[in-house]
Design an enzyme around this catalytic site. Structure first.
Site: not given
Ligand code: G3P
Ligand code: MG
Length: 244
Positions: A54, A13
């Site tokens: 992000h 992630h």
């Molecule tokens: O794609 C999975 C996850 O990354 C979605 O949430 O806010 O971490 O981008 P976020």
């Molecule tokens: Mg994400």
């Protein structure tokens, strides 16, 4: 690259946020060093460049201030995104990974579908397998736009809710996969998604008990800040970088 089905795909992630600064080349290098087969990153379009980031503001992850889209590309690149890392471009991420891992590009910012479709054309021309690339977004309009530009690209529909019709929205979008939140996932949703032929990749799953719970629910993959935890808990039977 062998093509073998894994029981639970482990998706790093934001690179591997638990091991290095999120959405940076250093974090991605660490994910690769851990043997991570699938990596997720977030993208915005700023000053005409696809950048891997992000938030819509700079404060949480950099030494800058203000909205991302108010910056020039040159100013963005002068910032420290953690451990002295620069905010990377999507092109730099593609070059670093060089199809050593499957790539999930999450369209975070507006206006990213068309430049990402063009970027993926470049990846495919340089040898990346089509099914090693997955584009996701909470912004389903952008997924429709991406599909219109290149219907071959696999898309994943993100949701932070538990819809009345379960995964129907993802099937309607022509998605390959649906990406629900750990907060809302349940057996009915997984069963419905699978009945519609969709893969289920759940975010963000870090605790060993949650990893076990997702495995028991039969989901196909989990996004984790600690992708090594997932593979240590459920060792894959083979190594594939494809989304499958
Ligand atoms: O794609 C999975 C996850 O990354 C979605 O949430 O806010 O971490 O981008 P976020
Ligand atoms: Mg994400």
């Amino acid at each position: 690259m062998t093509i073998t089905t894994q029981s639970l795909i482990s998706i790093g992630h934001r690179g591997a946020k638990g091991h290095g600064p999120e959405n940076t080349l250093l974090g991605i290098e660490r994910a690769l060093a851990l043997g991570t087969t699938h990596i997720e990153i977030d993208v915005f379009l700023v000053d005409g460049e696809l950048v891997v980031f992000h938030d819509d503001r700079l404060e949480r992850t950099t030494n800058g201030t203000g909205y991302l889209w108010d910056q020039s590309f040159t100013d963005l690149r002068s910032l420290d995104a953690g451990s002295g890392e620069k905010i990377p471009t999507l092109a730099e991420v593609g070059t670093l990974i060089n199809w050593r891992a499957g790539l999930n590009i999450e369209l975070k910012g507006p206006g990213t579908a068309a430049p990402v479709a063009a970027f993926i054309d470049d990846l495919l021309n340089s040898g990346w397998p089509l099914h090693s690339i997955l584009v996701s977004s909470f912004d389903h309009r952008q997924l429709v736009e991406l599909k219109r530009l290149n219907s071959q690209i696999r898309i994943g529909a993100l949701t932070a809710s538990l819809p009345v019709d379960n995964a129907r929205f993802a099937e309607t979008l022509g998605a390959f996969s649906v990406h629900p939140s750990l907060e809302f996932i349940d057996w009915a949703f997984v069963t419905d998604a699978h009945a519609r032929g969709l893969k289920v990749y759940v975010y963000t799953v870090d605790h060993p008990e949650d990893i076990a719970r997702m495995h028991a629910l039969g989901v196909d993959g989990v996004f984790s800040n600690f992708p090594d935890r997932v593979t240590n808990q459920y060792p894959p039977t083979g190594r594939s970088i494809l989304w499958e």
